[in-house]
Design a protein around this motif. Structure first.
Motif, PDB file in Angstrom:
ATOM      1  N   LEU A  79     -82.543   5.252   1.690  1.00  0.00           N
ATOM      2  CA  LEU A  79     -82.469   5.019   0.217  1.00  0.00           C
ATOM      3  C   LEU A  79     -81.340   5.628  -0.223  1.00  0.00           C
ATOM      4  CD1 LEU A  79     -83.549   3.737  -2.414  1.00  0.00           C
ATOM      5  CD2 LEU A  79     -84.754   5.942  -2.559  1.00  0.00           C
ATOM      6  N   HIS A  80     -80.225   4.947  -0.680  1.00  0.00           N
ATOM      7  CA  HIS A  80     -78.809   5.249  -1.213  1.00  0.00           C
ATOM      8  C   HIS A  80     -79.023   5.675  -2.592  1.00  0.00           C
ATOM      9  CE1 HIS A  80     -76.345   4.710   2.501  1.00  0.00           C
ATOM     10  NE2 HIS A  80     -77.045   3.491   2.780  1.00  0.00           N
ATOM     11  N   VAL A  81     -78.692   6.613  -3.334  1.00  0.00           N
ATOM     12  CA  VAL A  81     -78.649   6.968  -4.420  1.00  0.00           C
ATOM     13  C   VAL A  81     -77.233   6.846  -5.264  1.00  0.00           C
ATOM     14  CG1 VAL A  81     -79.645   8.302  -6.467  1.00  0.00           C
ATOM     15  CG2 VAL A  81     -80.610   8.514  -4.288  1.00  0.00           C
ATOM     16  N   VAL A  82     -77.047   6.049  -6.389  1.00  0.00           N
ATOM     17  CA  VAL A  82     -75.737   5.631  -6.727  1.00  0.00           C
ATOM     18  C   VAL A  82     -75.972   6.103  -8.221  1.00  0.00           C
ATOM     19  CG1 VAL A  82     -74.916   4.325  -5.105  1.00  0.00           C
ATOM     20  CG2 VAL A  82     -76.339   3.313  -6.826  1.00  0.00           C
ATOM     21  N   THR A  83     -74.763   6.290  -8.793  1.00  0.00           N
ATOM     22  CA  THR A  83     -74.782   6.756 -10.498  1.00  0.00           C
ATOM     23  C   THR A  83     -74.778   5.095 -11.152  1.00  0.00           C
ATOM     24  OG1 THR A  83     -73.681   7.648 -12.137  1.00  0.00           O
ATOM     25  CG2 THR A  83     -72.239   6.574 -10.654  1.00  0.00           C
ATOM     26  N   ASN A  84     -75.186   5.459 -12.533  1.00  0.00           N
ATOM     27  CA  ASN A  84     -74.957   4.414 -13.592  1.00  0.00           C
ATOM     28  C   ASN A  84     -73.850   4.633 -14.568  1.00  0.00           C
ATOM     29  OD1 ASN A  84     -78.382   4.187 -13.381  1.00  0.00           O
ATOM     30  ND2 ASN A  84     -77.209   2.432 -12.828  1.00  0.00           N
ATOM     31  N   VAL A  85     -73.244   6.160 -14.501  1.00  0.00           N
ATOM     32  CA  VAL A  85     -72.497   6.414 -15.297  1.00  0.00           C
ATOM     33  C   VAL A  85     -71.040   5.995 -15.097  1.00  0.00           C
ATOM     34  CG1 VAL A  85     -71.336   8.575 -16.455  1.00  0.00           C
ATOM     35  CG2 VAL A  85     -73.624   8.532 -16.034  1.00  0.00           C
ATOM     36  N   LEU A 113     -80.405   0.446  -2.330  1.00  0.00           N
ATOM     37  CA  LEU A 113     -79.670   1.220  -3.306  1.00  0.00           C
ATOM     38  C   LEU A 113     -80.474   1.556  -4.426  1.00  0.00           C
ATOM     39  CD1 LEU A 113     -77.309   0.383  -1.550  1.00  0.00           C
ATOM     40  CD2 LEU A 113     -75.842  -0.060  -3.522  1.00  0.00           C
ATOM     41  N   VAL A 114     -80.573   2.761  -4.851  1.00  0.00           N
ATOM     42  CA  VAL A 114     -81.338   3.108  -6.171  1.00  0.00           C
ATOM     43  C   VAL A 114     -80.446   3.707  -7.224  1.00  0.00           C
ATOM     44  CG1 VAL A 114     -82.140   5.206  -5.399  1.00  0.00           C
ATOM     45  CG2 VAL A 114     -83.488   3.734  -7.058  1.00  0.00           C
ATOM     46  N   SER A 115     -80.652   3.549  -8.561  1.00  0.00           N
ATOM     47  CA  SER A 115     -79.971   4.454  -9.502  1.00  0.00           C
ATOM     48  C   SER A 115     -80.856   4.958 -10.726  1.00  0.00           C
ATOM     49  CB  SER A 115     -78.671   3.429  -9.984  1.00  0.00           C
ATOM     50  OG  SER A 115     -79.320   2.440 -10.741  1.00  0.00           O
ATOM     51  N   PRO A 116     -80.434   5.767 -11.490  1.00  0.00           N
ATOM     52  CA  PRO A 116     -81.421   6.293 -12.264  1.00  0.00           C
ATOM     53  C   PRO A 116     -82.075   5.278 -13.170  1.00  0.00           C
ATOM     54  CG  PRO A 116     -79.750   7.842 -12.083  1.00  0.00           C
ATOM     55  CD  PRO A 116     -79.172   6.772 -11.267  1.00  0.00           C
ATOM     56  N   ARG A 117     -80.974   4.168 -13.703  1.00  0.00           N
ATOM     57  CA  ARG A 117     -81.663   3.308 -14.693  1.00  0.00           C
ATOM     58  C   ARG A 117     -81.625   1.970 -14.002  1.00  0.00           C
ATOM     59  NH1 ARG A 117     -77.180   5.344 -17.712  1.00  0.00           N
ATOM     60  NH2 ARG A 117     -76.164   3.268 -17.576  1.00  0.00           N
ATOM     61  N   GLY A 118     -81.246   1.621 -12.702  1.00  0.00           N
ATOM     62  CA  GLY A 118     -81.271   0.496 -12.228  1.00  0.00           C
ATOM     63  C   GLY A 118     -80.018  -0.408 -12.719  1.00  0.00           C
ATOM     64  N   GLY A 119     -80.081  -1.714 -11.895  1.00  0.00           N
ATOM     65  CA  GLY A 119     -78.829  -2.262 -12.319  1.00  0.00           C
ATOM     66  C   GLY A 119     -77.532  -1.919 -11.854  1.00  0.00           C
ATOM     67  N   ALA A 158     -82.014  -0.836  -7.572  1.00  0.00           N
ATOM     68  CA  ALA A 158     -83.406  -0.577  -7.909  1.00  0.00           C
ATOM     69  C   ALA A 158     -83.503   0.605  -8.924  1.00  0.00           C
ATOM     70  CB  ALA A 158     -84.216  -0.408  -7.022  1.00  0.00           C
ATOM     71  N   ARG A 159     -84.802   0.515  -9.627  1.00  0.00           N
ATOM     72  CA  ARG A 159     -84.996   1.783 -10.551  1.00  0.00           C
ATOM     73  C   ARG A 159     -85.929   2.616  -9.781  1.00  0.00           C
ATOM     74  NH1 ARG A 159     -85.031   1.309 -16.331  1.00  0.00           N
ATOM     75  NH2 ARG A 159     -87.189   2.459 -16.028  1.00  0.00           N
ATOM     76  N   PRO A 160     -86.134   3.834  -9.962  1.00  0.00           N
ATOM     77  CA  PRO A 160     -86.726   4.625  -9.387  1.00  0.00           C
ATOM     78  C   PRO A 160     -88.278   4.263  -9.429  1.00  0.00           C
ATOM     79  CG  PRO A 160     -84.912   5.980 -10.446  1.00  0.00           C
ATOM     80  CD  PRO A 160     -84.992   4.854 -10.942  1.00  0.00           C
ATOM     81  N   ASP A 161     -88.689   3.910 -10.605  1.00  0.00           N
ATOM     82  CA  ASP A 161     -90.243   3.501 -10.254  1.00  0.00           C
ATOM     83  C   ASP A 161     -90.506   2.257  -9.819  1.00  0.00           C
ATOM     84  OD1 ASP A 161     -88.889   1.429 -12.340  1.00  0.00           O
ATOM     85  OD2 ASP A 161     -89.890   2.105 -14.044  1.00  0.00           O
ATOM     86  N   ALA A 162     -89.344   1.671  -9.207  1.00  0.00           N
ATOM     87  CA  ALA A 162     -89.764   0.389  -8.409  1.00  0.00           C
ATOM     88  C   ALA A 162     -89.760   0.836  -6.752  1.00  0.00           C
ATOM     89  CB  ALA A 162     -88.698  -0.584  -8.624  1.00  0.00           C
ATOM     90  N   ILE A 163     -89.617   2.227  -6.478  1.00  0.00           N
ATOM     91  CA  ILE A 163     -89.087   2.637  -5.120  1.00  0.00           C
ATOM     92  C   ILE A 163     -90.691   3.189  -4.760  1.00  0.00           C
ATOM     93  CG2 ILE A 163     -88.091   4.371  -3.573  1.00  0.00           C
ATOM     94  CD1 ILE A 163     -86.589   1.796  -4.363  1.00  0.00           C
TER      95      ILE A 163
END
Length: 227
Positions: free
Chosen positions: A6-12, A45-51, A86-91
């Protein structure tokens, strides 16, 4: 069953000043993605807000944009991954064997206090999985607590983008905090290379961190070796 990362990426997309853009430092994703793909691992890929995960403009220019970055940008399928994270709540953390926090200055704002990311990280680690981060990605580990209430990073050897590198990069006045010092304040055993911007990876059991963008490939190789 293939290993799953699971890769975590930013939304900022910018610093506090909207005129100062930032985002994902793309090579920190592409280098790791290629290493894991070569091992046959499945990746998401997942990010704090998704999208959408915006891209740091500086990382897309010569000489920082290397071959793996250019190849990623040229493939519409890869670009689509960054438009629909993805959003965290979908993981479901039980589906993943490792989590890998990417960097770029944007993560300093949206990674540290995201409870969803903390939940996923805690679950993966406590089930025997690998927790990893590169560069500013370690900001995502600052406030994660284990089930016993202790900080994940306390007493653990790690590295990440150093304060001296912030100064040399000319952004020390623009970042919201000193990540290196924040880690030390939480009891982490922070280490850095003798020279700035050179590859440096620290492995402490199932905890793997890389210091800067140049460390992404070596960090991913250490994660792959653990899996």
């Amino acid at each position: 069953m293939a290993k799953r990362i699971l890769h975590v990426v930013t939304n900022v997309s910018h610093y506090d000043d909207p005129r100062h853009p930032t985002g994902l430092w793309l090579s920190e994703l592409t280098h790791a993605y290629r290493v894991f793909a070569g091992q046959g691992f499945e990746q998401r890929l997942v990010s704090p807000r998704g999208g959408v995960s915006p891209l740091e403009p500086r990382a897309l220019k010569w000489p920082l944009a290397d071959r793996s970055t250019r190849q990623w940008l040229a493939d519409p399928r890869n670009l689509a991954l960054l438009k629909d994270t993805a959003r965290p709540d979908a993981i479901d953390p039980a589906e993943f064997h490792a989590i890998y926090f990417t960097g770029g200055h944007g993560v300093m704002w949206d990674f540290p206090d995201d409870s969803g990311l903390q939940r996923i990280t805690r679950d993966i680690f406590e089930r025997g999985g690998v927790v990893s981060a590169v560069c500013h990605g370690y900001c995502g580990l600052l406030n994660t607590r284990l089930s016993d209430g202790s900080l994940l990073v306390a007493g653990r050897r790690l590295t990440g983008y150093s304060w001296s590198e912030e100064v040399l990069a000319g952004v020390a006045r623009d970042v919201p905090y000193n990540a290196e010092q924040a880690m030390k304040d939480r009891g982490a055993l922070y280490e850095k290379a003798l020279l700035p911007f050179v590859p440096n990876v620290v492995r402490d059991g199932r905890f793997v961190t890389g210091q800067n963008p140049a460390s992404a490939k070596a960090t991913a190789k250490q994660v792959a070796a653990l899996l």
